[in-house]
Design a protein around this motif. Structure first.
Motif: not given
Length: 868
Positions: A130-141
């Motif tokens: 899923t898409a990130p919500v928190k400041a320390d969450e990311v999407l990575v290829d």
């Protein structure tokens, strides 16, 4: 005049006449189908290639938004986004000046914030999670995860080394949780990490660092907002962007305090096609050739058909049929044939086009991506309209002939008859070759059509090979390479080499890599290039040219958008330079444009240590940008070394900027000297790159060696090779030859069909004439010889016309094209036509012979009695 309801009768007459001409119908349907096939294939190739190019280019440009307004603040964004022209917009923010993990040396990775609703426009496809919500969450290829040696799993943590700032960069380590995995693009050597909106809040102070107190951009990097914009359509994108900016209270003039830079997405070809006359001319030429080809055969088919049935139309006139009604009969037959032939042509053309489009893309810089050829309605609509237009144009004159002939003229109509004929008296008028010439002259229009249709394919074939033969690999390679191989540290290819002492050990080229290449079988010669930014230009010794901008304090600057960017200086107030030292091999590659131009003299004077070469900027085509000349040959300058020692030089020559010889960092001043002088002033540790050549037959094996070496032995090193550009050139040449060859083949088939149809129907319509000639003493063997000689004459005249037209076209159109294309060098050729000529002669003999075979079985009496 009384109106009679006879439309149904006319339809019945047209339909019965249609059914009676089966041979004509087959040839006409095939002709129309081939014409429709050509149009459909052209539109499929054009639109299919355009769609895939555009899709791939959108990925390279970062998305499918129509345009971008660059480096805006959130306040500016709020004012711009409500403009009536904007249908959709998004504030996308780059969050670092670089991601410096060593695993990303050979693949650039960027950290961005993109609003979730805008993901589709940026081709952000979450294949898992899923898409990130928190400041320390990311999407990575997925490719980025593989480079980090991590599995493609959500929930795991990754640590990124983020560079913040450029002038005084800082590096921070941040750990993120992977909430989703993106699909990477194999054709794009860039990875993406997408953060959440909460990241912007968490690090708001950090992201303001790229602007000064007035909000002016200090340089590209963390905190810069790119405003993606979509309009209702993609026409006139740049004009719309300018309108949005100006009507929102900002300026589009560089230098103004409220200036905002913008640009249209270069993936949208519609935004600027009107300024590309070459592309438009190519499309127009293709359409014209197909229309002309279709016209030649369809016109000939119907003209011969009308002449064959002219007595029938004359009889219709005698019973009261009007000229317009006869024209409608012919026209109705034409449209019935079009209705049968066009759908077949659409199907065949789409199949051929769909086959060619992947071949086109495979031989382009977009190879490797997914290829799709959609059932675009425009393909079929365009093909149908052009095919119907061709049928309409081609059948107008034959229909008028049928409609205007009088009953008396129709009864005694003979093809080519008309006007007064001069009576000839001779003792040798019965010679076969004279009879053949007379037959060809009887219907000059038909003769011209046949010769034109046959010649067109031959001339087109020669033109295709003439153009492809004028493609110059030397000129093509001159723009992109100066040697067979260039090796350097991987950071050099990421534009990260600056020649600074504190980082040179991490970014310089190793001698071990050079030695490994020199020891490899096939190595010929090479040379080192050294570079440092630690040698500065004394401002007291420098005299700016009229092109250099100065403020009221005498400080030099250049404009980047609306911002005045000062020339870089060190702590002592000296101008920073890019200072190069070269061994003999790369020094031979420089291109002087002012001052001394003799390579031997240049080398001799540089060795003295009293002279340097100054670099001038060039555009994409290698032309000197005169408004960026900062000094001239003969100027005296003083260079200051790291320890404060000064050394005076004279600028011997100005040389063109060449990205294969520089570090590509865009320094304001760049000077060149020899290896020995460089080492005296700096240090051998500033080894930037190495150029070298190898034996021609060893290039492939050498590339395999270098590739393996940079993968397994020294992964921090990388390379570029000439072979990549050679492959691209050959692919371009093969692509042109392939598409041109397919077009030539179909045009040739149409030409042969036209010839066969003309000969066949000519023999059928001359049955009575040939029988009369046999009745007065001509043998059937002589008749066959006469018909075969007609075919040979057609072929011979076609050969002469092809030679003349091919030569004329080559020396005019092809020469003009070659003069206008930077990678072409005109060569006059005729050899592609030569193998075709024997085939034409063979056709000229066989077609009449085979066409007359069925007539041999009929007696003279039966033919004459039936035709009377």
């Amino acid at each position: 005049m009384r109106k009679v309801k006879n439309k149904k009768v006319i339809r019945n007459l047209a339909d019965k006449s249609f059914k009676a001409s089966r041979t004509r119908n087959m040839i006409a349907v095939l002709a129309i189908a081939l014409t429709a096939m050509l149009f459909t294939a052209l539109f499929t190739i054009g639109l299919g290639t355009l769609e895939n190019f555009q899709r791939a280019t959108m990925r390279q440009s970062g998305g499918d938004s129509h345009g971008v307004i660059k480096d805006v603040t959130m306040e500016q964004y709020e004012k711009l986004k409500d403009h009536s022209l904007i249908k959709e917009s998004a504030a996308c923010e780059i969050l670092s000046d670089g991601v410096l993990n060593p695993e990303f040396l050979k693949r650039h990775v960027e950290l961005w914030y993109v609003p979730e609703y805008h993901y589709p426009h940026r081709f952000i496809t979450i294949k898992e999670g899923t898409a990130p919500v928190k400041a320390d969450e990311v999407l990575v290829d997925d490719m980025t995860l593989r480079l980090l040696g991590l599995p493609e799993e959500t929930g795991q943590q990754i640590t990124l080394s983020l560079q913040l700032g450029q002038v005084d960069p800082q590096v921070v380590e941040r750990t993120f949780t992977v909430t989703g995995i993106l699909q990477s693009d194999p054709a794009l050597n860039v990875g993406f990490v997408i953060a959440s909106e909460n990241y912007l809040t968490e690090y708001a102070q950090e992201l303001k660092g790229s602007r000064d107190e007035n909000g002016n951009v200090m340089g590209s990097g963390a905190g810069n907002i790119q405003m993606d914009v979509n309009f209702s359509n993609s026409w006139g994108i740049q004009k719309k962007l300018d309108q949005v900016i100006t009507e929102s209270g900002f300026s589009v003039t560089e230098g103004d305090p409220d200036y905002l830079a913008s640009n249209a997405n270069w993936a949208y070809i519609s935004d600027g096609t009107e300024s590309d006359p070459v592309a438009m001319a190519a499309v127009g030429a293709g359409l014209f050739i197909i229309l002309l080809t279709g016209y030649l055969i369809i016109y000939n088919v119907f003209q011969i058909s009308v002449i064959k049935d002219i007595r029938y139309y004359g009889l219709l006139k005698t019973i009261g049929t009007t000229g317009p009604q006869v024209e409608r009969i012919v026209g109705r037959q034409a449209w019935r044939l079009a209705a049968a032939g066009i759908p077949l042509g659409l199907l065949l053309g789409f199949v051929i086009g769909k086959w060619i489009v992947p071949l086109v893309l495979a031989r382009s810089s977009y190879a490797g991506g997914e290829v799709e050829v959609s059932l675009n309605p425009l393909i079929f609509l365009g093909a149908i309209l052009f095919s119907l237009a061709t049928v309409w144009i081609s059948t107008r004159k034959p229909a008028r002939i049928a409609g205007r002939v009088s009953p008396v003229e129709a009864v005694r109509y003979t093809e080519g008859a008309g006007g007064k004929k001069k009576e000839k008296r001779s003792t040798d008028g019965g010679k076969i070759w004279r009879m053949v010439l007379s037959n060809l002259g009887r219907s000059k229009g038909k003769t011209v059509i046949i010769i034109a249709s046959l010649s067109l394919s031959v001339v087109l074939l020669n033109t295709v090979f003439n153009i492809s033969g004028s493609f110059s690999m030397d000129k093509f390679l001159q723009k992109y390479v100066v040697s067979d191989f260039l090796i350097a540290n991987a950071r050099y290819f990421n534009y990260e080499y600056y020649g600074m002492a504190e980082e040179v050990q991490e970014k310089n080229l190793t001698e071990s890599f050079i030695e490994a290449c020199q020891e490899q079988d096939g190595f010929e010669k090479g040379g080192r290039i050294y570079m440092t930014c630690e040698i500065a230009l004394d401002p007291e010794s420098y005299k700016p040219t009229e092109h250099v901008l100065e403020d009221k304090n005498g400080d030099l600057y250049y404009m980047r958008g609306s911002t005045k960017e000062p020339y870089w200086k060190d702590e002592n107030g000296n101008y920073l330079t890019a200072f190069y030292g070269m061994e003999d091999y790369p020094l031979e590659k420089v291109e002087p444009v002012e001052g001394e131009t003799d390579p031997a003299v240049i080398k001799e004077k540089l060795v003295t240590g009293k002279y340097v070469l100054g670099q001038v900027d060039v555009d994409d085509n290698g032309k000197v940008l005169k408004d960026r000349i900062r000094y001239h040959a003969g100027d005296q300058i003083t260079l200051v070394m790291e320890d404060g020692e000064e050394r005076q030089f004279e600028i011997l020559s100005l040389i063109k900027e060449n990205t294969r010889l520089t570090n590509r960092n865009g320094a304001n001043f760049a000077f060149y000297t020899t290896e020995d002088v460089f080492k005296e002033m700096a240090s051998p540790q500033f080894l930037m790159s190495y150029l070298f050549d190898v034996e021609d037959d060893k290039e492939a094996a050498f590339e395999e060696f270098v590739d393996n070496y940079t993968t397994s032995q020294e992964p921090l090193m990388n390379y570029e090779s000439k072979q990549r550009w050679v492959s691209e050139f050959l692919s371009l040449n093969m692509l042109f030859t392939l598409v041109g060859g397919v077009l030539t083949l179909v045009v040739g088939v149409i030409g042969v069909l036209n010839f066969v149809n003309s000969i066949l129907t000519g023999i059928v319509t001359r049955k009575r004439e040939l029988a009369m000639m046999e009745a007065i003493g001509m043998t059937r063997r002589q008749l066959v010889r006469m018909l075969m000689l007609e075919g040979i004459y057609y072929a011979g005249i076609t050969i002469l016309v092809s030679l003349a037209a091919g030569s004329l076209l080559s020396m005019t159109l092809v020469r003009a094209l070659a003069d206008g294309m930077w990678f072409m060098d005109y060569h006059f050729v005729l050899w592609p036509m030569l193998p075709v000529f024997p085939i034409l002669l063979l056709l000229g003999i066989l077609v009449p012979y085979l066409a007359y075979l069925p007539q041999r079985k009929e007696s003279v009496v039966s033919v004459i009695s039936r035709e009377v």
